[in-house]
Design an enzyme around this catalytic site. Structure first.
Site, PDB file in Angstrom:
ATOM      1  N   ARG A 109       0.800  -1.233   0.000  1.00 62.27           N
ATOM      2  CA  ARG A 109       0.000   0.000   0.000  1.00 62.27           C
ATOM      3  C   ARG A 109       0.831   1.280   0.000  1.00 62.27           C
ATOM      4  O   ARG A 109       0.346   2.349   0.393  1.00 62.27           O
ATOM      5  CB  ARG A 109      -0.983   0.030   1.172  1.00 62.27           C
ATOM      6  CG  ARG A 109      -2.015  -1.082   1.102  1.00 62.27           C
ATOM      7  CD  ARG A 109      -3.308  -0.732   1.835  1.00 62.27           C
ATOM      8  NE  ARG A 109      -4.214  -1.856   1.784  1.00 62.27           N
ATOM      9  CZ  ARG A 109      -4.300  -2.786   2.731  1.00 62.27           C
ATOM     10  NH1 ARG A 109      -3.551  -2.705   3.795  1.00 62.27           N
ATOM     11  NH2 ARG A 109      -5.146  -3.787   2.605  1.00 62.27           N
ATOM     12  N   LYS A 131       3.338  11.602 -11.695  1.00 65.91           N
ATOM     13  CA  LYS A 131       2.512  10.735 -12.535  1.00 65.91           C
ATOM     14  C   LYS A 131       3.249   9.415 -12.697  1.00 65.91           C
ATOM     15  O   LYS A 131       4.388   9.385 -13.157  1.00 65.91           O
ATOM     16  CB  LYS A 131       2.306  11.363 -13.907  1.00 65.91           C
ATOM     17  CG  LYS A 131       1.202  12.396 -13.959  1.00 65.91           C
ATOM     18  CD  LYS A 131       0.886  12.700 -15.411  1.00 65.91           C
ATOM     19  CE  LYS A 131      -0.226  13.712 -15.567  1.00 65.91           C
ATOM     20  NZ  LYS A 131      -0.509  13.950 -16.990  1.00 65.91           N
ATOM     21  N   GLU A 173       9.927  17.605 -25.132  1.00 65.18           N
ATOM     22  CA  GLU A 173       9.067  17.919 -23.974  1.00 65.18           C
ATOM     23  C   GLU A 173       9.321  19.337 -23.474  1.00 65.18           C
ATOM     24  O   GLU A 173       8.426  19.989 -22.931  1.00 65.18           O
ATOM     25  CB  GLU A 173       9.286  16.910 -22.848  1.00 65.18           C
ATOM     26  CG  GLU A 173       8.848  15.478 -23.161  1.00 65.18           C
ATOM     27  CD  GLU A 173       7.338  15.263 -23.036  1.00 65.18           C
ATOM     28  OE1 GLU A 173       6.571  16.251 -22.944  1.00 65.18           O
ATOM     29  OE2 GLU A 173       6.907  14.083 -23.056  1.00 65.18           O
ATOM     30  N   LYS A 218       7.676  23.237 -14.434  1.00 62.27           N
ATOM     31  CA  LYS A 218       6.787  22.111 -14.118  1.00 62.27           C
ATOM     32  C   LYS A 218       6.382  22.106 -12.644  1.00 62.27           C
ATOM     33  O   LYS A 218       5.235  21.802 -12.307  1.00 62.27           O
ATOM     34  CB  LYS A 218       7.443  20.779 -14.484  1.00 62.27           C
ATOM     35  CG  LYS A 218       6.486  19.619 -14.260  1.00 62.27           C
ATOM     36  CD  LYS A 218       6.764  18.408 -15.084  1.00 62.27           C
ATOM     37  CE  LYS A 218       5.672  17.369 -14.828  1.00 62.27           C
ATOM     38  NZ  LYS A 218       5.924  16.103 -15.503  1.00 62.27           N
ATOM     39  N   GLU A 228      -4.274  17.055 -11.994  1.00 61.64           N
ATOM     40  CA  GLU A 228      -4.654  17.342 -13.377  1.00 61.64           C
ATOM     41  C   GLU A 228      -6.145  17.608 -13.564  1.00 61.64           C
ATOM     42  O   GLU A 228      -6.823  16.955 -14.358  1.00 61.64           O
ATOM     43  CB  GLU A 228      -4.200  16.178 -14.279  1.00 61.64           C
ATOM     44  CG  GLU A 228      -4.214  16.553 -15.743  1.00 61.64           C
ATOM     45  CD  GLU A 228      -3.570  15.493 -16.630  1.00 61.64           C
ATOM     46  OE1 GLU A 228      -2.352  15.368 -16.583  1.00 61.64           O
ATOM     47  OE2 GLU A 228      -4.302  14.814 -17.349  1.00 61.64           O
ATOM     48  N   ARG A 232      -2.784  21.623 -15.287  1.00 58.91           N
ATOM     49  CA  ARG A 232      -1.788  20.593 -15.605  1.00 58.91           C
ATOM     50  C   ARG A 232      -2.082  19.880 -16.924  1.00 58.91           C
ATOM     51  O   ARG A 232      -1.189  19.325 -17.551  1.00 58.91           O
ATOM     52  CB  ARG A 232      -1.688  19.576 -14.451  1.00 58.91           C
ATOM     53  CG  ARG A 232      -0.568  18.574 -14.646  1.00 58.91           C
ATOM     54  CD  ARG A 232      -0.283  17.712 -13.417  1.00 58.91           C
ATOM     55  NE  ARG A 232       0.827  16.821 -13.689  1.00 58.91           N
ATOM     56  CZ  ARG A 232       1.419  16.071 -12.785  1.00 58.91           C
ATOM     57  NH1 ARG A 232       1.003  16.094 -11.525  1.00 58.91           N
ATOM     58  NH2 ARG A 232       2.420  15.276 -13.120  1.00 58.91           N
ATOM     59  N   ASN A 236      -0.165  18.127 -21.432  1.00 61.66           N
ATOM     60  CA  ASN A 236      -0.461  17.038 -22.364  1.00 61.66           C
ATOM     61  C   ASN A 236      -0.531  17.497 -23.814  1.00 61.66           C
ATOM     62  O   ASN A 236      -0.903  16.722 -24.703  1.00 61.66           O
ATOM     63  CB  ASN A 236      -1.787  16.374 -21.983  1.00 61.66           C
ATOM     64  CG  ASN A 236      -1.686  15.634 -20.674  1.00 61.66           C
ATOM     65  OD1 ASN A 236      -0.777  14.839 -20.492  1.00 61.66           O
ATOM     66  ND2 ASN A 236      -2.594  15.910 -19.761  1.00 61.66           N
ATOM     67  N   HIS A 239       0.294  15.226 -26.621  1.00 60.63           N
ATOM     68  CA  HIS A 239       0.253  13.852 -26.121  1.00 60.63           C
ATOM     69  C   HIS A 239      -0.999  13.089 -26.533  1.00 60.63           C
ATOM     70  O   HIS A 239      -0.975  11.871 -26.668  1.00 60.63           O
ATOM     71  CB  HIS A 239       0.391  13.853 -24.600  1.00 60.63           C
ATOM     72  CG  HIS A 239       1.794  14.151 -24.143  1.00 60.63           C
ATOM     73  ND1 HIS A 239       2.427  15.332 -24.430  1.00 60.63           N
ATOM     74  CD2 HIS A 239       2.686  13.396 -23.445  1.00 60.63           C
ATOM     75  CE1 HIS A 239       3.653  15.305 -23.907  1.00 60.63           C
ATOM     76  NE2 HIS A 239       3.827  14.152 -23.304  1.00 60.63           N
ATOM     77  N   HIS A 243       0.071   9.589 -27.948  1.00 61.88           N
ATOM     78  CA  HIS A 243      -0.242   8.303 -27.323  1.00 61.88           C
ATOM     79  C   HIS A 243      -0.871   7.335 -28.327  1.00 61.88           C
ATOM     80  O   HIS A 243      -0.615   6.130 -28.294  1.00 61.88           O
ATOM     81  CB  HIS A 243      -1.158   8.502 -26.120  1.00 61.88           C
ATOM     82  CG  HIS A 243      -0.467   9.123 -24.946  1.00 61.88           C
ATOM     83  ND1 HIS A 243      -1.134   9.553 -23.820  1.00 61.88           N
ATOM     84  CD2 HIS A 243       0.844   9.387 -24.712  1.00 61.88           C
ATOM     85  CE1 HIS A 243      -0.268  10.059 -22.950  1.00 61.88           C
ATOM     86  NE2 HIS A 243       0.936   9.965 -23.469  1.00 61.88           N
ATOM     87  N   HIS A 256       9.298   8.377 -27.204  1.00 60.39           N
ATOM     88  CA  HIS A 256       8.147   9.164 -26.739  1.00 60.39           C
ATOM     89  C   HIS A 256       8.233  10.620 -27.200  1.00 60.39           C
ATOM     90  O   HIS A 256       7.262  11.192 -27.725  1.00 60.39           O
ATOM     91  CB  HIS A 256       8.037   9.067 -25.223  1.00 60.39           C
ATOM     92  CG  HIS A 256       6.960   9.940 -24.645  1.00 60.39           C
ATOM     93  ND1 HIS A 256       5.635   9.800 -24.981  1.00 60.39           N
ATOM     94  CD2 HIS A 256       7.007  11.001 -23.785  1.00 60.39           C
ATOM     95  CE1 HIS A 256       4.916  10.706 -24.343  1.00 60.39           C
ATOM     96  NE2 HIS A 256       5.722  11.449 -23.610  1.00 60.39           N
TER      97      HIS A 256
END
Lengths: 351, 351
Positions: A109, A131, A173, A218, A228, A232, A236, A239, A243, A256
């Protein structure tokens, strides 16, 4: 340089090219891959002292970033009898920090983890912000958690062994952040001398600058919107398209950052059609991408299939796709009311 | 009755036998198993209105509470195109709420979920407090997250279809809380008439009492120590032993509450040997367990193997096993300095 990420419940520091020594009164699992371990393990070990250190080496590549690898990592952690006070160190690129953070978040956990990124992309983006996650056949990063590291240590020396393609992919990025948040950064990027950037002898300093600027930006975004819900989302940019491209090409064709470069160009094409940016701005971004030999186009085979894939994007709510677009350079906007016709028209330019 | 769980970042309410109607402006995934759906789906559907409802039915039983089931649940959620605003409802016993909460916590990095427990055990314990997770071959609940539900709805009517064994197993967790926190509750339990407890016609009222008392107590413990750094550990009384018994018997012989009953008796045997409780107190607990026909003994085949399994317990830190023991009835204590000899001696009484 030290950059503070001021999250209420999980504040932490990102150290950029600062000397450090980790004296840890715990067991440590070091997650990495064979390539990184071969290149940099000795150098890292000089900076760590702990009760016991277990090395977990996973296969290199985005195509192995899945639940099966997470289960394997967890099994190795249990075999080493790590307890709740143990620490996981992610030592590698974005794939390693995404998987390491996720494994740490669900081992018993949740245990602490820190990131020591070894790619430019991970330094400027993936390793900061909490993330974590893995891919599945539905798409990229669809399974995971928000789980912050306890610290991030970025060191330019680890970046010296990257090849040109990896360096440029990392820069994508950074370009993304400039377009979304700060036109001055875009000027800075345009002024980066490509030869300097790729010359092993003098690139440490330019790396330090790029990483510091990127992390500082950032950190402010993540502080403002950790989970997000709004701001935030702008990170993306590119992205949503990237993706799908990465998933369609099974993570084998593009790095990427390269897919993000194509995605930004696709987003810009949509923004241009919507009148959010003009031809000149569109061209300016394309020129920057081309200067760093990043790809800007991808042949979409099936328009409808590409369109349908948007609906599994994490920003899609109530069947409305949230597109992240530039609204002038240095400023982003979230649009969820774009007609299907307009989307297909813009995608059509990539057939 | 409404009981507030006052967590700073995730406050929520537990409704015990209160009328409710869920009007949800989202897609909903309803996680359950074939048995519960057959018995109670119609009744539940009268209380829910939502955009779209997808039923995800998993196999019934603790032996299916693993990562493979989580992957299957996630796949069904992706197939239904749930988005980040969608809701997961766990409708079942502890296995369902543990898995549903975990799946919700990692689907697209986390969506909301609520618990509608259908066993006494889930009402008094599992459905409240945000512990989610699954088992692996190393042990029970070793993979998971702390992730709080948005609400919990306990309804006695769903408990009417439980068999005697399930009811008594649920009571074991309530007995656990009484021994750890409140001797008055122990008096209350001793005064429960077994026939009333098991008589379908009049048990709703006693259920409401048991659940309310239990949830009120658990809410205070969780508020005090959400992530189990101290006080909350006391709720694991009996569990350190129970998890090993369940894992060794592959979750096929004992219901969780039954294993906890044996575990409490084992813990008491250790507490007695350490002089923390006396023979009379030890016997009092054993008599309560026997009154409700809960098992109190288990034949340990291999003492060393049983001992070694403690080191994968989530409360073990730095090779020190944290044992949760009664220190007088109604008060718990955490001991991590018990000698191996003493532990083996106590375990030896169960050979």
């Amino acid at each position: 340089m030290q950059i503070q990420v001021n999250l209420k419940d999980n504040p932490y520091k990102v150290f950029v090219d600062e000397p450090y020594f980790l004296e840890l009164n715990t067991k440590v699992a070091l997650l990495s891959n064979p390539k990184i371990l071969g290149l940099h393990l000795n150098s890292l070990l000089k900076r760590i002292k702990c009760e016991e250190l277990f090395i977990i080496s996973v296969k290199d590549g985005e195509e192995y970033k899945n639940l099966a690898s997470i289960e394997e990592i967890l099994n190795q952690m249990f075999n080493s009898k790590l307890d709740r006070k143990s620490l996981l160190i992610s030592f590698g690129g974005g794939v390693i920090s995404d998987m390491g953070g996720f494994a740490a978040s669900i081992y018993q956990r949740g245990i602490d983890f820190i990131n020591i990124p070894t790619t430019l992309l991970a330094c400027v983006d993936a390793a900061v912000g909490g993330k974590t996650g893995v891919n599945n056949h539905f798409g990229k990063n669809l399974i995971g958690s928000f789980y912050q590291p306890k610290a991030v240590y970025c060191q330019s020396e680890f970046l010296r062994t990257l090849n040109e393609r990896e360096l440029k992919a990392g820069l994508a990025e950074f370009i993304k952040m400039a377009i979304m948040f700060d036109e001055n950064l875009l000027d800075f990027i345009e002024n980066i001398d490509e030869t300097t950037f790729l010359n092993a002898n003098c690139k440490d300093e330019i790396f330090t600058q790029i990483i510091s600027k990127s992390v500082a930006l950032k950190a402010r975004v993540v502080e403002n919107d950790e989970k997000e819900a709004g701001l935030r989302m702008l990170l993306n940019y590119g992205h949503t398209f990237a993706h799908i491209i990465e998933n369609q090409t099974k993570y084998k064709i593009y790095l990427h950052g390269e897919a993000v470069a194509i995605g930004m160009n696709m987003a810009n094409s949509l923004a241009l059609n919507l009148g959010l940016i003009d031809e000149k701005e569109c061209k300016r971004v394309e020129n920057i991408l081309k200067k760093f030999k990043l790809p800007t186009t991808y042949k979409i085979k099936n328009l409808n299939e590409f369109y349908e894939a948007f609906f599994l994007d994490k920003k899609t709510h109530h069947q409305k796709i949230n597109f992240i677009l530039p609204h002038k350079l240095g400023q982003g906007i979230i649009k969820n009311d774009i007609s299907k016709d307009m989307i297909l028209k813009s995608l059509g330019q990539f057939q």
